[in-house]
Design a protein around this motif. Sequence first.
Motif, PDB file in Angstrom:
ATOM      1  N   LEU A   1       0.815  -1.201   0.000  1.00 20.49           N
ATOM      2  CA  LEU A   1       0.000   0.000   0.000  1.00 20.49           C
ATOM      3  C   LEU A   1       0.856   1.262   0.000  1.00 20.49           C
ATOM      4  O   LEU A   1       0.513   2.270  -0.636  1.00 20.49           O
ATOM      5  N   ALA A   2       1.969   1.217   0.734  1.00 18.52           N
ATOM      6  CA  ALA A   2       2.870   2.375   0.736  1.00 18.52           C
ATOM      7  C   ALA A   2       3.439   2.630  -0.654  1.00 18.52           C
ATOM      8  O   ALA A   2       3.556   3.784  -1.100  1.00 18.52           O
ATOM      9  N   ALA A   3       3.790   1.550  -1.343  1.00 18.87           N
ATOM     10  CA  ALA A   3       4.334   1.703  -2.690  1.00 18.87           C
ATOM     11  C   ALA A   3       3.281   2.249  -3.644  1.00 18.87           C
ATOM     12  O   ALA A   3       3.572   3.134  -4.478  1.00 18.87           O
ATOM     13  N   ILE A   4       2.039   1.712  -3.495  1.00 12.57           N
ATOM     14  CA  ILE A   4       0.965   2.220  -4.365  1.00 12.57           C
ATOM     15  C   ILE A   4       0.719   3.700  -4.113  1.00 12.57           C
ATOM     16  O   ILE A   4       0.568   4.502  -5.044  1.00 12.57           O
ATOM     17  N   THR A   5       0.690   4.052  -2.822  1.00  9.52           N
ATOM     18  CA  THR A   5       0.467   5.454  -2.468  1.00  9.52           C
ATOM     19  C   THR A   5       1.575   6.348  -3.018  1.00  9.52           C
ATOM     20  O   THR A   5       1.323   7.425  -3.571  1.00  9.52           O
ATOM     21  N   HIS A   6       2.792   5.884  -2.878  1.00 12.24           N
ATOM     22  CA  HIS A   6       3.929   6.688  -3.371  1.00 12.24           C
ATOM     23  C   HIS A   6       3.874   6.837  -4.873  1.00 12.24           C
ATOM     24  O   HIS A   6       4.109   7.934  -5.430  1.00 12.24           O
ATOM     25  N   ASP A   7       3.543   5.752  -5.570  1.00 14.74           N
ATOM     26  CA  ASP A   7       3.501   5.811  -7.032  1.00 14.74           C
ATOM     27  C   ASP A   7       2.330   6.652  -7.529  1.00 14.74           C
ATOM     28  O   ASP A   7       2.414   7.259  -8.610  1.00 14.74           O
ATOM     29  N   LEU A   8       1.236   6.697  -6.753  1.00 14.60           N
ATOM     30  CA  LEU A   8       0.080   7.483  -7.185  1.00 14.60           C
ATOM     31  C   LEU A   8       0.255   8.964  -6.922  1.00 14.60           C
ATOM     32  O   LEU A   8      -0.399   9.789  -7.565  1.00 14.60           O
ATOM     33  N   GLN A   9       1.120   9.314  -5.979  1.00 12.44           N
ATOM     34  CA  GLN A   9       1.276  10.731  -5.630  1.00 12.44           C
ATOM     35  C   GLN A   9       1.774  11.555  -6.815  1.00 12.44           C
ATOM     36  O   GLN A   9       1.299  12.668  -7.058  1.00 12.44           O
ATOM     37  N   THR A  10       2.705  10.995  -7.556  1.00  9.83           N
ATOM     38  CA  THR A  10       3.288  11.757  -8.670  1.00  9.83           C
ATOM     39  C   THR A  10       2.268  12.032  -9.771  1.00  9.83           C
ATOM     40  O   THR A  10       2.092  13.189 -10.180  1.00  9.83           O
ATOM     41  N   PRO A  11       1.553  10.991 -10.297  1.00  9.13           N
ATOM     42  CA  PRO A  11       0.555  11.319 -11.338  1.00  9.13           C
ATOM     43  C   PRO A  11      -0.588  12.178 -10.809  1.00  9.13           C
ATOM     44  O   PRO A  11      -1.113  13.016 -11.551  1.00  9.13           O
ATOM     45  N   LEU A  12      -0.960  12.006  -9.551  1.00  6.78           N
ATOM     46  CA  LEU A  12      -2.024  12.845  -9.006  1.00  6.78           C
ATOM     47  C   LEU A  12      -1.583  14.300  -8.908  1.00  6.78           C
ATOM     48  O   LEU A  12      -2.369  15.229  -9.156  1.00  6.78           O
ATOM     49  N   THR A  13      -0.323  14.500  -8.537  1.00  6.25           N
ATOM     50  CA  THR A  13       0.195  15.866  -8.463  1.00  6.25           C
ATOM     51  C   THR A  13       0.245  16.496  -9.852  1.00  6.25           C
ATOM     52  O   THR A  13      -0.102  17.679 -10.039  1.00  6.25           O
ATOM     53  N   ARG A  14       0.677  15.718 -10.859  1.00  8.66           N
ATOM     54  CA  ARG A  14       0.706  16.238 -12.236  1.00  8.66           C
ATOM     55  C   ARG A  14      -0.701  16.585 -12.718  1.00  8.66           C
ATOM     56  O   ARG A  14      -0.917  17.613 -13.379  1.00  8.66           O
ATOM     57  N   MET A  15      -1.653  15.743 -12.369  1.00  9.39           N
ATOM     58  CA  MET A  15      -3.040  16.004 -12.766  1.00  9.39           C
ATOM     59  C   MET A  15      -3.549  17.303 -12.144  1.00  9.39           C
ATOM     60  O   MET A  15      -4.251  18.087 -12.787  1.00  9.39           O
ATOM     61  N   ARG A  16      -3.196  17.526 -10.853  1.00 10.63           N
ATOM     62  CA  ARG A  16      -3.648  18.744 -10.194  1.00 10.63           C
ATOM     63  C   ARG A  16      -3.030  19.976 -10.882  1.00 10.63           C
ATOM     64  O   ARG A  16      -3.714  21.009 -11.069  1.00 10.63           O
ATOM     65  N   LEU A  17      -1.758  19.901 -11.255  1.00  9.92           N
ATOM     66  CA  LEU A  17      -1.118  21.020 -11.924  1.00  9.92           C
ATOM     67  C   LEU A  17      -1.766  21.303 -13.278  1.00  9.92           C
ATOM     68  O   LEU A  17      -1.956  22.463 -13.683  1.00  9.92           O
ATOM     69  N   ARG A  18      -2.114  20.233 -14.006  1.00  5.80           N
ATOM     70  CA  ARG A  18      -2.725  20.428 -15.312  1.00  5.80           C
ATOM     71  C   ARG A  18      -4.160  20.946 -15.183  1.00  5.80           C
ATOM     72  O   ARG A  18      -4.640  21.677 -16.061  1.00  5.80           O
ATOM     73  N   LEU A  19      -4.823  20.563 -14.075  1.00  2.00           N
ATOM     74  CA  LEU A  19      -6.186  21.050 -13.888  1.00  2.00           C
ATOM     75  C   LEU A  19      -6.225  22.546 -13.642  1.00  2.00           C
ATOM     76  O   LEU A  19      -7.261  23.197 -13.858  1.00  2.00           O
TER      77      LEU A  19
END
Length: 457
Positions: free
Chosen positions: A253-271
């Motif tokens: 779960l920690a790995a999934i969370t860490h890997d999801l943080q980067t694309p989620l952050t990019r999505m927020r910037l693009r939004l």
Amino acid sequence: MRAFLGSMTGRVFGTLLLGILITAALTQLLADAERQRVIDEYRELHWLDRAEQLIMATEIVPQSARTAYLEVANRPGVELTEIIGGAPPPTLAPSQTEFTHALAARLGPAYQLRSVAARPSACDTALDQPVVFGLLRMKWHGTCESVAVRLRDRSELLLSVLPPRYATSPERTDYTWTIALFLASIGALAYVVAGMTTRPLKQLAQAAKDLGNDINHPPLDLTGADEIRQASAAFNAMQARIRQYIFQRTQMLAAITHDLQTPLTRMRLRLEKVSEPELQERLIGDLSAMQAMVKEGLDLARSMDTSETMQMLDLDSLLDSVCADAVDASQRVDLVGHAGMALLGRPLDLRRCLVNLIDNAVKYGHAAKVTVDRINGAARIRVRDAGPGIPATELGRVFDPFYRVETSRSRESGGTGLGLTIARNIAEQHGGSIRLVNHPEGGLEATLMLPEYYPGK
């Protein structure tokens, strides 16, 4: 006492004690029966000797002096009397008894002996024999009969073999202290054996309890009998597998969370570049919900992990700190009461448990009233909100992961349905519990029970 007898130790103790008592009673009963048989055999031999001497001595005494002689010579157990001339002869038995046969063999063919059918009246009043330290009575079955004797001079005599005047001895024996010492001895023995039998099971039960509170608890020592060592080894292997499983799940779960943080952050910037304000707001809200779900999913996994060190905590200080932080965050939280006790726990986990309960009350009830007191050696923390409460059928289900009473996951209410699950996991790891009830005066009340810390226990 009732609780002791209801436990496994009590049942083993009772079974052993009852078995030993029955065995000892049967053994003593057999020993008493054998002792009585030996005594009866010795008494019968003595009576044979006495009867033989009495008959032969009576024959030597002149007939005119026999009555006076027999009054002096007769002793308890064996009595010889003359059959006065003209008295009806006694009714003879159809067959000879063993005693009559043995006495006739000793006296020889010159004497005529016949068993009499009627037994002496003293035979019916013979005392019962005490057995098993006098707790029971056994009917006496020794020799008691009458024998018609014809001497060589044709004189007729009646020999009476009578029961003893005492069951065992003239002096009465008090076995009270003997029985008390006997019962105390076997009771102590049964208790020691019961303790030896159930102690390994208690150790396994305590180890299972410790495993629920701390997955990293030290493994059991492989000591005792072969079966106990095998059970302990199997328990240690199970603990290691569970610990490895939880560790792997948390890492995943920690790995999934860490890997999801980067694309989620990019999505927020693009939004941020979306020109339409309403669409931008919706997309950012959905993205925030996704980030919250990922974060709380990781928190749920960490709530099952017990890597944090247990420490002695002051409950009142911890509550003051949590409530003060909530007030600083503009939440309506009131703290009432004083526990005045210490807890053994993990500070960060307990803080998260309390924060989740308070946040849940503020979120759905707009305010939280925290009441703390001490009851039956445990701390009772009640968090009550001012909301509408929840249906009674839903009280147990709200602790399930991702379950919410409100079907729609709206941004207004928020939440992922993991807060109460995390709080319950933390409470159970500290030996406590959480219960939800609808307060009679309105609102939902969560009651957290945490045991007190006793040094050296």
